[in-house]
Design an enzyme around this catalytic site. Structure first.
Site, PDB file in Angstrom:
ATOM      1  N   ASP A  37       0.866  -1.056   0.127  1.00 12.12           N
ATOM      2  CA  ASP A  37       0.108  -0.087   0.170  1.00 12.12           C
ATOM      3  C   ASP A  37       0.955   1.175   0.029  1.00 12.12           C
ATOM      4  O   ASP A  37       1.934   1.201   0.090  1.00 12.12           O
ATOM      5  CB  ASP A  37      -0.978   0.089   1.321  1.00 12.12           C
ATOM      6  CG  ASP A  37      -2.294   0.908   1.073  1.00 12.12           C
ATOM      7  OD1 ASP A  37      -2.287   1.840   0.374  1.00 12.12           O
ATOM      8  OD2 ASP A  37      -3.301   0.087   1.169  1.00 12.12           O
ATOM      9  N   TYR A 154     -12.808   5.547 -14.358  1.00 13.16           N
ATOM     10  CA  TYR A 154     -12.969   4.411 -13.582  1.00 13.16           C
ATOM     11  C   TYR A 154     -13.522   3.211 -14.385  1.00 13.16           C
ATOM     12  O   TYR A 154     -13.180   2.091 -14.255  1.00 13.16           O
ATOM     13  CB  TYR A 154     -13.835   4.638 -12.382  1.00 13.16           C
ATOM     14  CG  TYR A 154     -14.111   3.653 -11.221  1.00 13.16           C
ATOM     15  CD1 TYR A 154     -13.099   3.550 -10.207  1.00 13.16           C
ATOM     16  CD2 TYR A 154     -15.070   2.867 -11.103  1.00 13.16           C
ATOM     17  CE1 TYR A 154     -13.280   2.567  -9.325  1.00 13.16           C
ATOM     18  CE2 TYR A 154     -15.313   1.799 -10.397  1.00 13.16           C
ATOM     19  CZ  TYR A 154     -14.362   1.754  -9.368  1.00 13.16           C
ATOM     20  OH  TYR A 154     -14.627   0.598  -8.258  1.00 13.16           O
TER      21      TYR A 154
END
Ligand code: NDP
Length: 248
Positions: A37, A154
């Site tokens: 991450d 997206y």
């Protein structure tokens, strides 16, 4: 026997939401978990460790190929192999196409689509050279199948990911590596809820046959299925987990 006993699992975007829930359930099933991450979240790591035997963190921006290569390399250096990968990190855009900036287009597609390509590139290379192969799950969306106003980057990314998953499945069908896409409906995570008004939450709920939002754990359970031997004949699939969003 737990489903992920002695398995090594790499999860991108594992600090939060769907990735975190998946990491916790995988650890509970016996997996050693590597979180990739943007920054270390010690609380998440502690929660995963409480459930399982081993967990670690590697700093990784999935939109940078060198970071993804490092994430796979560090996983193998620490845990010896890579059995399962969840390519989950994702961000969302918010403007109609004629108003969207070029920068926003590139930012979203570089995380949601290129990031998954980089992930699969290095994960598959590792899985092909180790005995036993592996399994990869890519996180798509209901927006892999339909569209929604304001999120062209997206939607394009999530549609593209389904095609890329099919190609990866074809290329690795005889290499003992299964690759599938999971398609969540709207899920109660920080990505969705951080800026959602009561009105937009009600709108999102109304779009599902079940008239509610999903929970991260409900996606994590589907990830566990696709990544486990229970799904031994599933590859190249798109599995909706969407409370009936796509029924109409
Ligand atoms: P969250 O925002 O809760 O979690 C996403 C995680 O990814 C965060 O930890 C975030 O870090 C991290 N991240 C963001 N950008 C990058 C990057 N470039 N490299 C590495 N990590 C990064 O999101 P969700 O759990 O909701 O979403 C996870 C996936 O599920 C996404 O792919 C999303 O598109 C998909 N999905 C979500 C749905 C929903 O309704 N929530 C519906 C359908 C699909 P930070 O917080 O620091 O930015």
């Amino acid at each position: 026997m737990k489903r992920f006993e002695n398995k090594v699992v790499l999860i991108t975007g594992g600090n939060s939401g769907i990735g975190k829930a998946s990491a916790i359930l995988a650890a509970r099933e016996g997996a050693k978990v590597m979180i990739a991450d943007l920054k270390l979240n010690q609380q998440t790591l502690d929660e995963i460790l409480q459930e399982g035997t081993a967990a670690a963190f590697v700093q990784c921006d999935v939109s940078k190929p060198e970071d993804m290569e490092k994430a796979v390399a560090e996983t193998v250096a620490l845990f010896g192999r890579l059995d399962v990968a969840l390519n989950n990190a994702g961000i969302v855009d918010a403007a109609p196409i004629h108003e969207k900036t070029i920068e926003e287009w590139h930012k979203v597609t570089s995380v949601n689509l290129s990031g998954v390509f980089y992930g699969m590139k290095y994960e598959i290379a590792q899985m092909r050279q180790q005995p036993g192969g592996g399994a990869i799950v890519n996180v798509g969306s209901i927006m892999s199948q339909v569209g929604e106003i304001g999120i062209a980057a997206y939607t394009a990314s999530k549609h593209g990911l389904v095609g890329m998953t099919k190609v990866a499945a074809l290329e690795n069908g005889t290499a003992n590596i299964r690759i599938n896409t999971i398609g969540p409906g709207y899920i109660e995570t920080p990505l969705l809820m951080d800026n959602a008004s009561a009105e937009s939450k009600a709108y999102m709920e109304s779009k599902h046959a079940m008239k509610r939002l999903g929970k991260p754990e409900e996606i994590a359970k589907a990830f566990l299925f696709l990544a486990s031997d229970d799904a031994s004949f599933c590859t190249g699939a798109y599995l909706p987990v969407d409370g009936g969003y796509l029924c109409q």
